[in-house]
Motif scaffolding. Sequence first.
Motif, PDB file in Angstrom:
ATOM      1  N   LEU A 294     -26.458 -18.926 -47.435  1.00  0.00           N
ATOM      2  CA  LEU A 294     -25.175 -18.207 -47.383  1.00  0.00           C
ATOM      3  C   LEU A 294     -24.157 -18.850 -48.333  1.00  0.00           C
ATOM      4  O   LEU A 294     -23.421 -18.152 -49.034  1.00  0.00           O
ATOM      5  N   ALA A 295     -24.126 -20.188 -48.349  1.00  0.00           N
ATOM      6  CA  ALA A 295     -23.171 -20.891 -49.231  1.00  0.00           C
ATOM      7  C   ALA A 295     -23.487 -20.597 -50.694  1.00  0.00           C
ATOM      8  O   ALA A 295     -22.583 -20.393 -51.516  1.00  0.00           O
ATOM      9  N   GLN A 296     -24.766 -20.536 -51.000  1.00  0.00           N
ATOM     10  CA  GLN A 296     -25.195 -20.225 -52.373  1.00  0.00           C
ATOM     11  C   GLN A 296     -24.732 -18.809 -52.771  1.00  0.00           C
ATOM     12  O   GLN A 296     -24.151 -18.616 -53.833  1.00  0.00           O
ATOM     13  N   TRP A 297     -24.968 -17.850 -51.885  1.00  0.00           N
ATOM     14  CA  TRP A 297     -24.552 -16.462 -52.170  1.00  0.00           C
ATOM     15  C   TRP A 297     -23.033 -16.382 -52.318  1.00  0.00           C
ATOM     16  O   TRP A 297     -22.526 -15.658 -53.178  1.00  0.00           O
ATOM     17  N   ALA A 298     -22.313 -17.130 -51.461  1.00  0.00           N
ATOM     18  CA  ALA A 298     -20.839 -17.109 -51.536  1.00  0.00           C
ATOM     19  C   ALA A 298     -20.390 -17.681 -52.881  1.00  0.00           C
ATOM     20  O   ALA A 298     -19.512 -17.120 -53.547  1.00  0.00           O
ATOM     21  N   ALA A 299     -21.026 -18.778 -53.297  1.00  0.00           N
ATOM     22  CA  ALA A 299     -20.650 -19.414 -54.573  1.00  0.00           C
ATOM     23  C   ALA A 299     -20.937 -18.473 -55.749  1.00  0.00           C
ATOM     24  O   ALA A 299     -20.236 -18.493 -56.765  1.00  0.00           O
ATOM     25  N   GLU A 300     -21.957 -17.646 -55.604  1.00  0.00           N
ATOM     26  CA  GLU A 300     -22.304 -16.698 -56.671  1.00  0.00           C
ATOM     27  C   GLU A 300     -21.452 -15.418 -56.608  1.00  0.00           C
ATOM     28  O   GLU A 300     -21.666 -14.488 -57.396  1.00  0.00           O
ATOM     29  N   GLY A 301     -20.529 -15.369 -55.652  1.00  0.00           N
ATOM     30  CA  GLY A 301     -19.644 -14.205 -55.526  1.00  0.00           C
ATOM     31  C   GLY A 301     -20.335 -12.985 -54.942  1.00  0.00           C
ATOM     32  O   GLY A 301     -19.857 -11.859 -55.095  1.00  0.00           O
ATOM     33  N   LYS A 302     -21.472 -13.204 -54.245  1.00  0.00           N
ATOM     34  CA  LYS A 302     -22.214 -12.055 -53.705  1.00  0.00           C
ATOM     35  C   LYS A 302     -21.766 -11.676 -52.289  1.00  0.00           C
ATOM     36  O   LYS A 302     -22.219 -10.671 -51.746  1.00  0.00           O
ATOM     37  N   LEU A 303     -20.928 -12.523 -51.676  1.00  0.00           N
ATOM     38  CA  LEU A 303     -20.436 -12.223 -50.329  1.00  0.00           C
ATOM     39  C   LEU A 303     -18.919 -12.082 -50.385  1.00  0.00           C
ATOM     40  O   LEU A 303     -18.260 -12.806 -51.142  1.00  0.00           O
ATOM     41  N   PRO A 304     -18.349 -11.170 -49.600  1.00  0.00           N
ATOM     42  CA  PRO A 304     -16.897 -11.003 -49.647  1.00  0.00           C
ATOM     43  C   PRO A 304     -16.179 -12.227 -49.083  1.00  0.00           C
ATOM     44  O   PRO A 304     -16.698 -12.896 -48.180  1.00  0.00           O
ATOM     45  N   ARG A 305     -15.014 -12.552 -49.647  1.00  0.00           N
ATOM     46  CA  ARG A 305     -14.152 -13.582 -49.038  1.00  0.00           C
ATOM     47  C   ARG A 305     -12.863 -12.875 -48.650  1.00  0.00           C
ATOM     48  O   ARG A 305     -11.971 -12.686 -49.468  1.00  0.00           O
ATOM     49  N   LYS A 306     -12.792 -12.450 -47.403  1.00  0.00           N
ATOM     50  CA  LYS A 306     -11.659 -11.637 -46.967  1.00  0.00           C
ATOM     51  C   LYS A 306     -11.197 -12.127 -45.591  1.00  0.00           C
ATOM     52  O   LYS A 306     -11.977 -12.121 -44.629  1.00  0.00           O
ATOM     53  N   PHE A 307      -9.950 -12.553 -45.521  1.00  0.00           N
ATOM     54  CA  PHE A 307      -9.408 -13.040 -44.253  1.00  0.00           C
ATOM     55  C   PHE A 307      -8.183 -12.229 -43.856  1.00  0.00           C
ATOM     56  O   PHE A 307      -7.356 -11.866 -44.696  1.00  0.00           O
ATOM     57  N   HIS A 308      -8.077 -11.971 -42.564  1.00  0.00           N
ATOM     58  CA  HIS A 308      -6.862 -11.397 -41.976  1.00  0.00           C
ATOM     59  C   HIS A 308      -6.145 -12.585 -41.340  1.00  0.00           C
ATOM     60  O   HIS A 308      -6.594 -13.112 -40.311  1.00  0.00           O
ATOM     61  N   ILE A 309      -5.075 -13.039 -41.993  1.00  0.00           N
ATOM     62  CA  ILE A 309      -4.427 -14.291 -41.580  1.00  0.00           C
ATOM     63  C   ILE A 309      -3.144 -13.982 -40.806  1.00  0.00           C
ATOM     64  O   ILE A 309      -2.279 -13.242 -41.285  1.00  0.00           O
ATOM     65  N   VAL A 310      -3.052 -14.545 -39.622  1.00  0.00           N
ATOM     66  CA  VAL A 310      -1.882 -14.361 -38.754  1.00  0.00           C
ATOM     67  C   VAL A 310      -1.285 -15.756 -38.544  1.00  0.00           C
ATOM     68  O   VAL A 310      -2.026 -16.741 -38.489  1.00  0.00           O
ATOM     69  N   ASP A 311       0.044 -15.843 -38.435  1.00  0.00           N
ATOM     70  CA  ASP A 311       0.680 -17.166 -38.366  1.00  0.00           C
ATOM     71  C   ASP A 311       1.321 -17.475 -37.019  1.00  0.00           C
ATOM     72  O   ASP A 311       2.002 -16.634 -36.438  1.00  0.00           O
ATOM     73  N   GLY A 312       1.103 -18.701 -36.587  1.00  0.00           N
ATOM     74  CA  GLY A 312       1.844 -19.241 -35.456  1.00  0.00           C
ATOM     75  C   GLY A 312       1.107 -19.184 -34.135  1.00  0.00           C
ATOM     76  O   GLY A 312       0.409 -18.208 -33.848  1.00  0.00           O
ATOM     77  N   VAL A 313       1.280 -20.219 -33.333  1.00  0.00           N
ATOM     78  CA  VAL A 313       0.616 -20.286 -32.029  1.00  0.00           C
ATOM     79  C   VAL A 313       1.032 -19.121 -31.131  1.00  0.00           C
ATOM     80  O   VAL A 313       0.235 -18.609 -30.337  1.00  0.00           O
ATOM     81  N   ASP A 314       2.273 -18.664 -31.291  1.00  0.00           N
ATOM     82  CA  ASP A 314       2.760 -17.561 -30.447  1.00  0.00           C
ATOM     83  C   ASP A 314       1.977 -16.268 -30.687  1.00  0.00           C
ATOM     84  O   ASP A 314       1.934 -15.396 -29.821  1.00  0.00           O
ATOM     85  N   ALA A 315       1.395 -16.144 -31.888  1.00  0.00           N
ATOM     86  CA  ALA A 315       0.759 -14.878 -32.286  1.00  0.00           C
ATOM     87  C   ALA A 315      -0.703 -14.768 -31.851  1.00  0.00           C
ATOM     88  O   ALA A 315      -1.354 -13.759 -32.149  1.00  0.00           O
ATOM     89  N   LEU A 316      -1.244 -15.778 -31.153  1.00  0.00           N
ATOM     90  CA  LEU A 316      -2.680 -15.747 -30.837  1.00  0.00           C
ATOM     91  C   LEU A 316      -3.119 -14.498 -30.059  1.00  0.00           C
ATOM     92  O   LEU A 316      -4.081 -13.831 -30.466  1.00  0.00           O
ATOM     93  N   PRO A 317      -2.429 -14.120 -28.964  1.00  0.00           N
ATOM     94  CA  PRO A 317      -2.892 -12.902 -28.257  1.00  0.00           C
ATOM     95  C   PRO A 317      -2.813 -11.661 -29.122  1.00  0.00           C
ATOM     96  O   PRO A 317      -3.688 -10.798 -29.061  1.00  0.00           O
ATOM     97  N   LYS A 318      -1.762 -11.563 -29.938  1.00  0.00           N
ATOM     98  CA  LYS A 318      -1.612 -10.398 -30.814  1.00  0.00           C
ATOM     99  C   LYS A 318      -2.760 -10.357 -31.822  1.00  0.00           C
ATOM    100  O   LYS A 318      -3.314  -9.291 -32.124  1.00  0.00           O
ATOM    101  N   ALA A 319      -3.129 -11.524 -32.355  1.00  0.00           N
ATOM    102  CA  ALA A 319      -4.209 -11.573 -33.347  1.00  0.00           C
ATOM    103  C   ALA A 319      -5.531 -11.114 -32.731  1.00  0.00           C
ATOM    104  O   ALA A 319      -6.335 -10.448 -33.393  1.00  0.00           O
ATOM    105  N   LEU A 320      -5.749 -11.444 -31.466  1.00  0.00           N
ATOM    106  CA  LEU A 320      -6.964 -10.950 -30.799  1.00  0.00           C
ATOM    107  C   LEU A 320      -6.893  -9.425 -30.685  1.00  0.00           C
ATOM    108  O   LEU A 320      -7.880  -8.724 -30.918  1.00  0.00           O
ATOM    109  N   GLY A 321      -5.702  -8.924 -30.381  1.00  0.00           N
ATOM    110  CA  GLY A 321      -5.509  -7.466 -30.288  1.00  0.00           C
ATOM    111  C   GLY A 321      -5.809  -6.775 -31.608  1.00  0.00           C
ATOM    112  O   GLY A 321      -6.327  -5.652 -31.628  1.00  0.00           O
ATOM    113  N   ASP A 322      -5.507  -7.434 -32.739  1.00  0.00           N
ATOM    114  CA  ASP A 322      -5.755  -6.835 -34.062  1.00  0.00           C
ATOM    115  C   ASP A 322      -7.236  -6.489 -34.249  1.00  0.00           C
ATOM    116  O   ASP A 322      -7.574  -5.509 -34.931  1.00  0.00           O
TER     117      ASP A 322
END
Length: 344
Positions: A294-322
């Motif tokens: 998997l690391a090899q494929w990621a390094a070759e750009g064959k796997l997507p690198r996509k994150f949905h980033i949410v900020d702050g400890v207060d936002a944890l339940p909301k992030a699960l809802g997302d």
Amino acid sequence: MSNIPNEQTRWVLAERPVAEPTDATFRKETVPIPHSLADDEVLVRVDITSLEAAMRGWLTDFRSYRAPVQIGEVMRSAGVGEVVKGGKTLKVGDLVSGGFGWQEYAVVKESAVQKVDIPPGGSPIDEFGATGTNGLAAYFGITTVGQLKPGETLVVSGAAGATGSFAAAIGKIKGAGKVVGIAGGPDKVKFLKEEVGVDLAYDYKSADWKEKFIEEVGLVDVFFDNVGGEILDFVLSRIRRFARIVESGAISTYNTSEPYGIKNYPQLTKFSATLQGYIFLDYASEFPAAKKELAQWAAEGKLPRKFHIVDGVDALPKALGDIFSGANTGKTVVRVSKEALRFN
Ligand SMILES: NC(=O)c1ccc[n+]([C@@H]2O[C@H](COP(=O)([O-])OP(=O)(O)OC[C@H]3O[C@@H](n4cnc5c(N)ncnc54)[C@H](OP(=O)(O)O)[C@@H]3O)[C@@H](O)[C@H]2O)c1
């Protein structure tokens, strides 16, 4: 200890949800941070917390692959953080991963955490990328369970999420003749075509997607299913002889109190097909080899690198809802500490 605050915020399970989690499901608490530790313990400042669809299952008290989170217990989660009070082998400043839970600081046994080495310019968020839970779940689902062969037609539901986007990309790598993604909304269809590289993608929220699917996809050899319910029922009506249905999950049913009744299961008999569930942990002994690939494929750009980033400890339940509303594309993580805000 001067940089360590006296108190922290954490989230505990307050009551078990019947359907969708509500504001009453989790309770926010302010509690003292322990400043004295046992010999074999370290204090970790939690930087990044990983959010998973599976967390919904941990809130319900039923027989499963893991015991449920107990009422009053800190919500369970994997994370990456920095050691702020060292132990015997770990030093202050070491980056570690472990089951830190929904809180800003965690006291954990040294033996329960793994040191994380981030290459220069790298991000600790990548701990939850290609070589994390979702990459591994996709890897074993497509290869060992799905037995995908070159030239075959692979369909992935929940395709724009963390697990699904890796499954679709691995399908391309493994030489599928056609990789087809199913996800909610035109932006996700665009993401699947342009960033994941699927051949066809369908918005299951559009009125005529099933007609188009029937016309354009033809029959299905491997279905990597993250969603269950109505979408599983539909794809069952489209299987080819000896098809493999890989039950990665059934997120459409996790917030419902009544199970969905699958109508098309007799297709399994008619087309000598198999439907198999699995948990990625079933293949733990094979993780080192899988992570390397998997690391090899990621390094070759064959796997997507996509994150949905949410900020702050207060936002944890909301992030699960997302994860349940579909507000996420790719892997959902929360940057819990202010020190983590620089990581992308
Ligand atoms: N078997 C294993 O070892 C293993 C390991 C990890 C995860 N999983 C499974 O993988 C699946 C995805 O989990 P994840 O953590 O990677 O989350 P994710 O795919 O990043 O997020 C979940 C996605 O599911 C879709 N969704 C939510 N409710 C839906 C509904 N009612 N109908 C159709 N789609 C719906 C949403 O996208 P849309 O906008 O497209 O609706 C959402 O983005 C889950 O079923 C999970 O249990 C299995």
